[in-house]
Write an enzyme that holds these catalytic residues in place. Structure first.
Site, PDB file in Angstrom:
ATOM      1  N   GLU A   1      40.016  23.959   5.617  1.00 45.11           N
ATOM      2  CA  GLU A   1      40.875  24.918   6.303  1.00 45.11           C
ATOM      3  C   GLU A   1      40.338  25.187   7.703  1.00 45.11           C
ATOM      4  OE1 GLU A   1      40.457  29.096   4.662  1.00 45.11           O
ATOM      5  OE2 GLU A   1      39.950  27.925   2.900  1.00 45.11           O
TER       6      GLU A   1
ATOM      7  N   CYS B   1      40.468  26.879  -0.531  1.00 46.23           N
ATOM      8  CA  CYS B   1      39.160  26.319  -0.910  1.00 46.23           C
ATOM      9  C   CYS B   1      39.226  25.145  -1.873  1.00 46.23           C
ATOM     10  CB  CYS B   1      38.284  27.422  -1.505  1.00 46.23           C
ATOM     11  SG  CYS B   1      37.885  28.717  -0.339  1.00 46.23           S
TER      12      CYS B   1
ATOM     13  N   HIS C   1      34.487  27.368  -8.694  1.00 45.06           N
ATOM     14  CA  HIS C   1      34.546  27.749  -7.286  1.00 45.06           C
ATOM     15  C   HIS C   1      33.698  28.998  -7.075  1.00 45.06           C
ATOM     16  CE1 HIS C   1      35.591  28.524  -3.273  1.00 45.06           C
ATOM     17  NE2 HIS C   1      36.305  29.605  -3.542  1.00 45.06           N
TER      18      HIS C   1
END
Lengths: 350, 134
Positions: A82, A114, A236
């Site tokens: 990103e 992400c 994550h």
């Protein structure tokens, strides 16, 4: 056909800043903030580093471990991030040129907060599985943004990892992957805006936890496995707290996530987060080890993977590139002034 | 603003240290050249592309305190002559290094870094710099 990871490589810039130093500037108890987030320090890119250079270094480390692979056999390069340096002009074509995979290949930049790195891995699996490419390269890398003074500033960091996906000499077979995706606006950055906004606590239960647990439970059910069947698990890691909690919710132990939990020492590398956690696990994994992986990208979705390390790991030249532990060693600490310079937060004259 | 086309032509050398090798005497050159000054006309048509090894050691160095604008954020910084494993001397910038610990003979490795950018809206120029090979 067994499709999986043929090689991997990681890269994390050497600079760090501690939450105490960020808190000192904004009149906040940074130490408490770091403790709450389970972040001791975060990585910061050098003044001449960006997603192109980070992704290239990770990809070159990946290629160094497979000297017998001809880069011209790479049919696709996908870079998930990103923080691509250009709004229009792909990062992926620059990285592909830098690893000499061009020109007979496809390349594209991906973005899904992400999780664009793991989305790239899935796309490469599809190409390889369909026989459209011998190898595909999937990279997750970021020089993450967090608004000054915002909670994200304590975590948003820099780093990335690259994966060579193929069907020959697979060191880690991807037994199955699936995803869970909904329209959940928990975190976003509009076109042209320098910093993302987020929904505060809304990023938790209906976003991170719902998507990760949904994808993970679905994968466990479809594979017919239990958390105890895995040696390692990687979730994550926007901070240290969320992956620790989601692991417990799913029945994984702290020992299973410890190796792949890098956030306490490097912060949240956004698209690099799960790819780097998996790289840290592959640095230590042995043949037969099973790895459970679930990424998360705001907006929102999760990609889950069931992976088994194969016997090919024994002949694999892991030593040809540095491990994540070695890359992280010997950091250089910055004060907030230098951090602001490194992150381009200072307005310069033309 | 620099020429986009000129920068583009230099990509193989800047990204991947593509130089050239004389087909007559075997001497390696960087940047690449079409003609070997040692073999002269004998080398015509015999100079081939040659990828220079990214690893080498510092042959000489200097620390720069007054920089061009592109390096304002990096000063003071070191410039180095690196002798690669192909026995070629390459000039470049050394980054991620402690300036007081740079030594002749120190192993270094070429990596891709941002060299410059044509303002906020122009192209970004990438190319090799050296880092300590630890």
């Amino acid at each position: 056909m067994d499709v999986g990871i043929v090689s991997y490589g990681a890269y994390i810039p050497r600079f760090r800043i501690k939450p105490e130093e960020i808190g000192r500037i904004w009149g906040v108890d940074g130490k408490s903030m770091g403790k709450g987030l389970m972040i001791n320090q975060k990585s910061v890119p050098g003044c001449d580093e960006d997603v192109v250079t980070i992704a290239t270094e990770a990809a070159r480390n990946m290629m160094a471990r497979v000297p017998d692979v001809d880069p011209k056999d790479i049919g696709a390069v996908y870079v998930g991030s990103e923080s691509h340096p250009y709004a229009v002009k792909p990062t992926a074509s620059i990285v592909a040129e830098a690893i000499e995979a061009t020109p007979d290949m496809t390349a594209v930049d991906m973005e899904f907060a992400c999780k664009a790195g793991t989305a790239g891995m899935q796309a490469c699996m599809g190409l390889v599985g369909a026989g459209m490419a011998k190898y595909g390269v999937a990279i997750g890398a970021d020089t993450s943004q967090g608004a000054p003074g915002d909670a994200l500033e304590y975590s948003a960091s820099a780093g990335g990892a690259a994966y060579l996906i193929g069907s020959k000499n697979v060191i880690a077979k991807i037994n199955k992957t699936l995803s869970f995706t909904t329209d959940t606006p928990d975190f976003w950055r509009r076109e042209g805006q320098p910093y993302p906004l987020h929904g505060g606590r809304f990023t938790g239960e209906p976003a991170y936890f719902k998507h990760i647990t949904s994808a993970a439970k679905k994968l466990l059910a479809e594979v017919g496995s239990k958390p105890q069947d895995y040696k390692y698990a990687v979730f994550h890691q926007p901070n240290g707290k969320f992956p620790t909690r989601v692991a417990g919710m799913l029945g994984f132990t702290p020992e299973q996530i410890e190796t792949g939990l890098l956030t306490p020492n490097i912060g949240n590398t956004y698209s690099g987060s799960v790819p780097l956690g998996l790289a840290a696990v592959l640095d230590k994994a042995q043949a037969g080890d099973r790895i459970f992986v679930t990424s998360y990208g705001s907006g929102a979705g999760s990609d889950a993977f069931d992976i088994t390390v194969t016997d090919a790991i024994t002949g694999y030249k892991r030593e040809n590139a540095p491990t994540v532990d070695k890359i992280i060693a010997n950091p250089v600490y910055l004060d907030y002034g230098l951090y602001a310079k490194h992150k381009g937060k200072i307005i310069m004259s033309e | 603003m620099s020429s986009v086309a000129r920068e583009w032509r230099e990509i193989p050398g800047r990204y991947n240290l593509e130089g050239s090798k004389c087909g007559c005497c075997g001497k390696v050159y960087f940047p690449k050249r079409d003609f070997c000054p040692k073999c002269r006309r004998d080398s015509i048509g015999k100079v081939e592309k040659h990828k220079i090894d990214r690893n080498g050691e510092i042959f000489s160095f200097s620390v720069v305190h007054e920089s061009p604008a592109c390096n304002d954020f990096l000063k003071p910084y070191a410039v180095v002559f690196v002798k690669t494993k192909d026995d070629v001397l390459i000039a470049g910038q050394l980054v991620d290094a402690d300036l007081d610990k740079i030594e002749i003979g120190m192993p270094v490795r070429a990596v891709l870094r941002k060299l410059d950018a044509d303002g906020a809206s122009g192209v970004i120029h990438y190319g090799f710099k050296f880092v300590p090979d630890v």
